[in-house]
Design an enzyme around this catalytic site. Structure first.
Site, mmCIF file in Angstrom:
data_model
loop_
_atom_site.group_PDB
_atom_site.id
_atom_site.type_symbol
_atom_site.label_atom_id
_atom_site.label_comp_id
_atom_site.label_asym_id
_atom_site.label_seq_id
_atom_site.Cartn_x
_atom_site.Cartn_y
_atom_site.Cartn_z
ATOM 1 N N TYR A 1 77.325 -11.651 58.386
ATOM 2 C CA TYR A 1 77.070 -10.641 57.352
ATOM 3 C C TYR A 1 77.023 -9.233 57.955
ATOM 4 O O TYR A 1 77.568 -8.293 57.377
ATOM 5 C CB TYR A 1 75.766 -10.965 56.609
ATOM 6 C CG TYR A 1 75.657 -10.247 55.280
ATOM 7 C CD1 TYR A 1 76.343 -10.705 54.162
ATOM 8 C CD2 TYR A 1 74.869 -9.109 55.149
ATOM 9 C CE1 TYR A 1 76.261 -10.043 52.945
ATOM 10 C CE2 TYR A 1 74.771 -8.440 53.932
ATOM 11 C CZ TYR A 1 75.474 -8.915 52.836
ATOM 12 O OH TYR A 1 75.383 -8.257 51.630
ATOM 13 N N LYS B 1 83.056 -8.032 52.558
ATOM 14 C CA LYS B 1 83.850 -7.802 53.761
ATOM 15 C C LYS B 1 85.080 -6.901 53.582
ATOM 16 O O LYS B 1 85.617 -6.391 54.566
ATOM 17 C CB LYS B 1 84.353 -9.152 54.322
ATOM 18 C CG LYS B 1 83.249 -10.016 54.902
ATOM 19 C CD LYS B 1 82.786 -9.474 56.234
ATOM 20 C CE LYS B 1 81.490 -10.049 56.710
ATOM 21 N NZ LYS B 1 80.426 -9.079 56.875
ATOM 22 N N PRO C 1 84.662 -10.926 46.888
ATOM 23 C CA PRO C 1 83.620 -9.962 47.274
ATOM 24 C C PRO C 1 82.311 -10.573 47.781
ATOM 25 O O PRO C 1 81.446 -9.850 48.255
ATOM 26 C CB PRO C 1 83.382 -9.161 45.988
ATOM 27 C CG PRO C 1 83.888 -10.017 44.886
ATOM 28 C CD PRO C 1 84.976 -10.864 45.442
ATOM 29 N N TYR D 1 71.448 -12.772 46.541
ATOM 30 C CA TYR D 1 72.594 -13.625 46.199
ATOM 31 C C TYR D 1 72.006 -14.894 45.600
ATOM 32 O O TYR D 1 71.290 -15.622 46.284
ATOM 33 C CB TYR D 1 73.400 -13.984 47.451
ATOM 34 C CG TYR D 1 74.212 -12.834 48.028
ATOM 35 C CD1 TYR D 1 73.638 -11.888 48.874
ATOM 36 C CD2 TYR D 1 75.574 -12.716 47.741
ATOM 37 C CE1 TYR D 1 74.388 -10.850 49.411
ATOM 38 C CE2 TYR D 1 76.333 -11.679 48.283
ATOM 39 C CZ TYR D 1 75.734 -10.751 49.109
ATOM 40 O OH TYR D 1 76.479 -9.735 49.629
ATOM 41 N N HIS E 1 69.504 -1.895 55.121
ATOM 42 C CA HIS E 1 68.897 -3.177 54.755
ATOM 43 C C HIS E 1 68.852 -4.095 55.968
ATOM 44 O O HIS E 1 69.893 -4.414 56.543
ATOM 45 C CB HIS E 1 69.692 -3.861 53.631
ATOM 46 C CG HIS E 1 69.454 -3.258 52.281
ATOM 47 N ND1 HIS E 1 69.746 -3.902 51.113
ATOM 48 C CD2 HIS E 1 68.933 -2.063 51.914
ATOM 49 C CE1 HIS E 1 69.411 -3.135 50.082
ATOM 50 N NE2 HIS E 1 68.929 -2.001 50.554
HETATM 51 P P1 RFL Z 1 92.324 0.535 48.557
HETATM 52 O O1 RFL Z 1 90.931 1.003 48.476
HETATM 53 O O2 RFL Z 1 92.864 -0.309 47.472
HETATM 54 O O3 RFL Z 1 93.221 1.841 48.707
HETATM 55 C C1 RFL Z 1 94.626 1.821 48.586
HETATM 56 C C2 RFL Z 1 95.076 3.164 48.100
HETATM 57 O O4 RFL Z 1 96.502 3.179 48.044
HETATM 58 C C3 RFL Z 1 96.902 3.828 46.863
HETATM 59 N N1 RFL Z 1 98.277 3.411 46.523
HETATM 60 C C4 RFL Z 1 99.368 4.176 46.779
HETATM 61 N N2 RFL Z 1 99.488 5.369 47.344
HETATM 62 C C5 RFL Z 1 100.743 5.897 47.448
HETATM 63 N N3 RFL Z 1 101.859 5.252 46.976
HETATM 64 C C6 RFL Z 1 101.773 4.048 46.381
HETATM 65 N N4 RFL Z 1 102.856 3.443 45.893
HETATM 66 C C7 RFL Z 1 100.474 3.446 46.277
HETATM 67 N N5 RFL Z 1 100.018 2.286 45.753
HETATM 68 C C8 RFL Z 1 98.684 2.272 45.916
HETATM 69 C C9 RFL Z 1 95.859 3.408 45.836
HETATM 70 O O5 RFL Z 1 95.828 4.315 44.746
HETATM 71 C C10 RFL Z 1 94.586 3.451 46.680
HETATM 72 O O6 RFL Z 1 93.948 4.696 46.624
HETATM 73 O O7 RFL Z 1 92.613 -0.258 49.905
HETATM 74 P P2 RFL Z 1 91.939 -0.143 51.366
HETATM 75 O O8 RFL Z 1 91.932 1.274 51.859
HETATM 76 O O9 RFL Z 1 92.610 -1.184 52.150
HETATM 77 O O10 RFL Z 1 90.415 -0.532 51.163
HETATM 78 C C11 RFL Z 1 90.035 -1.833 50.784
HETATM 79 C C12 RFL Z 1 88.767 -1.803 49.918
HETATM 80 O O11 RFL Z 1 88.948 -0.870 48.875
HETATM 81 C C13 RFL Z 1 88.425 -3.178 49.334
HETATM 82 O O12 RFL Z 1 88.666 -4.195 50.285
HETATM 83 C C14 RFL Z 1 86.939 -3.276 48.911
HETATM 84 O O13 RFL Z 1 86.670 -2.454 47.811
HETATM 85 C C15 RFL Z 1 86.553 -4.713 48.577
HETATM 86 N N6 RFL Z 1 85.167 -4.848 48.114
HETATM 87 C C16 RFL Z 1 84.094 -4.835 48.993
HETATM 88 N N7 RFL Z 1 84.296 -4.642 50.298
HETATM 89 C C17 RFL Z 1 83.229 -4.545 51.156
HETATM 90 O O14 RFL Z 1 83.444 -4.369 52.376
HETATM 91 N N8 RFL Z 1 81.921 -4.638 50.730
HETATM 92 C C18 RFL Z 1 81.627 -4.838 49.427
HETATM 93 O O15 RFL Z 1 80.462 -4.865 49.081
HETATM 94 C C19 RFL Z 1 82.730 -4.981 48.506
HETATM 95 N N9 RFL Z 1 82.499 -5.152 47.214
HETATM 96 C C20 RFL Z 1 84.902 -4.972 46.747
HETATM 97 C C21 RFL Z 1 83.539 -5.138 46.330
HETATM 98 C C22 RFL Z 1 85.922 -4.919 45.808
HETATM 99 C C23 RFL Z 1 85.616 -5.046 44.488
HETATM 100 N N10 RFL Z 1 86.697 -4.972 43.576
HETATM 101 C C24 RFL Z 1 86.755 -4.015 42.558
HETATM 102 C C25 RFL Z 1 87.897 -5.712 43.864
HETATM 103 C C26 RFL Z 1 83.225 -5.254 45.010
HETATM 104 C C27 RFL Z 1 84.255 -5.241 44.072
HETATM 105 C C28 RFL Z 1 83.854 -5.409 42.636
HETATM 106 C C1 PHB Z 2 78.005 -4.118 45.779
HETATM 107 O O1 PHB Z 2 76.911 -3.530 45.888
HETATM 108 O O2 PHB Z 2 78.916 -3.664 45.078
HETATM 109 C C2 PHB Z 2 78.217 -5.406 46.474
HETATM 110 C C3 PHB Z 2 77.228 -5.892 47.311
HETATM 111 C C4 PHB Z 2 77.431 -7.107 47.969
HETATM 112 C C5 PHB Z 2 78.598 -7.809 47.760
HETATM 113 C C6 PHB Z 2 79.592 -7.316 46.928
HETATM 114 C C7 PHB Z 2 79.400 -6.115 46.279
HETATM 115 O O3 PHB Z 2 78.772 -8.996 48.390
#
Ligand code: RFL
Ligand code: PHB
Length: 394
Positions: A387, A299, A295, A203, A72
């Protein structure tokens, strides 16, 4: 058992770190509480910054992203019923983002580790850290949740275990400062079977609240609605979700939101959080274990990746040239970038959501802010630059 770097958590941070270390000839073992199927099936982030995308290519795990991801070059901000395109590509001198789901990144990284004989132990239980301030920290765990207690002896431990993992509390509270902000709203996210309604992300700021149109593939769309943080998903029928999306996203130029069957919906809370420092003795935190962003700036996953980039370099320098410089400065290097991403995520959240507490004056200021950033070249450039992702400053 022994290894050089014991990694707790197979999220983007842990998996990417393990792969980066492998490419430098450094051993690691990943311990993960969930099963491979669970981590590969959890729907989360969707947007990869330019730097994350470049790294995936550099380390040879980008084949599927390049085939199935969607590049994008712009993003739309919509308010007062009108869309404004931000041409990130032009404003940043050719940078862009990739819409490619986090669980696809996880699938690609797990495969890369497994194909190269990497040691990933899924479904572990009772994970605990010991001696993190000594030269031989250890991690205790049980296979299949209730197997015998085993010990992994490490040179270093990487706490990549997300916000609720056991690593962060190992930094003594006397030296740990936690910065926290909980937002009063949540995001209701859906996955729907439908063709895309727009070529780029939208957005949208509306009197009823924020809405976001994202995508996963030509057949699957991802959308979000601002709801109250305490709202219950049971209150949101599919009809109500579509009707609210239609209302918030409506424009006067005949744009049409295409509906389809919703096959997944949930509500996620929004918070900002930073732990300082991100290291203690031989323990290093990376990703959500150390910081959370709302979110709105997309980031979270990207910060997890930039942390482990710094950490992998620190370990490489330690093992290859016996230099501790980057390891010693790990927290400082990461936090500089983390705070700028916190700033941007907080700014985007404040600018795009409806706040119950806003007076009519503050609401007009918010709309003026949107009008300014979408009409001034400096405003546009600032959004675009953040971004697509800021550089790591070593
Ligand atoms: P994670 O992905 O939470 O992984 C941590 C892992 O550790 C495991 N764990 C354990 N393992 C062993 N022993 C234990 N005691 C443990 N406790 C936990 C867990 O099971 C898991 O597998 O952390 P990590 O690697 O730091 O990654 C971070 C990202 O996952 C997170 O920041 C993003 O998903 C946030 N986020 C977004 N980030 C973006 O860069 N772009 C996006 O568009 C974006 N959209 C989002 C998001 C997060 C969302 N939610 C659900 C909060 C959209 C949403 C809706
Ligand atoms: C997504 O596609 O899940 C998404 C995209 C942009 C955001 C957060 C989540 O800022």
């Amino acid at each position: 058992m022994r290894t050089q770097v014991g990694i707790i958590g197979a999220g983007p941070a842990g998996l990417m770190l393990s792969h980066l270390l492998h490419l430098q000839g450094i051993e690691s073992v990943i311990l993960e509480t969930r099963t491979r199927e669970e981590i590969e099936g959890t729907i989360r982030a969707g947007v990869l910054e330019q730097g994350t995308m470049d790294l995936m290519r550099e380390i040879g795990v980008s084949q599927r992203m390049d085939r199935e991801g969607q590049a994008h070059h712009g993003v739309e901000f919509r308010f007062n019923g009108k869309g404004h395109r931000i041409n990130m590509y032009e404003l940043t001198g050719g940078k862009h983002v990739m819409v490619y789901a986090q669980h696809e990144v996880i699938i690609d990284l797990v495969k890369a580790r497994v194909d190269r004989g990497g040691e990933l132990i899924f479904n572990v239980g009772d994970v605990s850290l010991h001696g993190v301030d000594t030269d031989k920290p250890t991690i205790q765990f049980r296979r299949d949740k209730d197997g015998e207690l085993e010990e992994l002896v490490c040179d270093f431990i990487a706490g990549c275990d997300g916000f609720h993992g056991p690593s962060r509390p190992m930094i003594p509270s006397s030296i740990r400062t936690e910065y926290d902000k909980v937002f009063p709203m949540g995001w209701l996210g859906i996955l729907a079977e439908a063709p895309p309604s727009a070529p780029e992300l939208i957005y949208c700021n509306h009197d009823n609240g924020f809405a976001l149109v994202s995508t996963r593939s030509p057949e699957i769309q991802r959308m979000y609605l601002q709801v109250d943080a305490k709202d219950n998903i049971a209150n949101w029928s599919d009809d109500r979700i579509w009707s609210e999306l239609q209302t918030r996203l409506q424009t006067s130029d005949g744009w049409n939101l295409i509906e389809g069957p919703i096959f997944q919906k949930n509500i996620v809370a929004m918070r900002s959080f930073v732990c300082d420092p991100m290291q203690y003795g031989r323990l290093f935190l990376a990703g959500d274990a150390a910081h959370i962003v709302p979110p709105t700036g997309a980031k979270g996953l990207n910060l997890a990746i930039s942390d482990v980039r710094v950490l992998a370099k620190g370990f490489e320098d330690f093992y290859k040239s016996n230099s501790r410089d980057v390891l010693n400065r790990y927290s400082e290097i990461c936090l500089r970038r983390v705070w700028k991403a916190e700033r941007f995520s907080n700014y985007m959240t404040s600018m795009l959501h409806r706040f119950e507490t806003h007076s009519p004056f503050e609401r007009r200021i918010q709309l003026a802010e949107l009008d300014y950033v979408t009409s001034s070249r400096i405003g546009l450039t600032s959004i675009a630059e953040n971004y697509v992702g800021l550089p790591i400053e070593w």
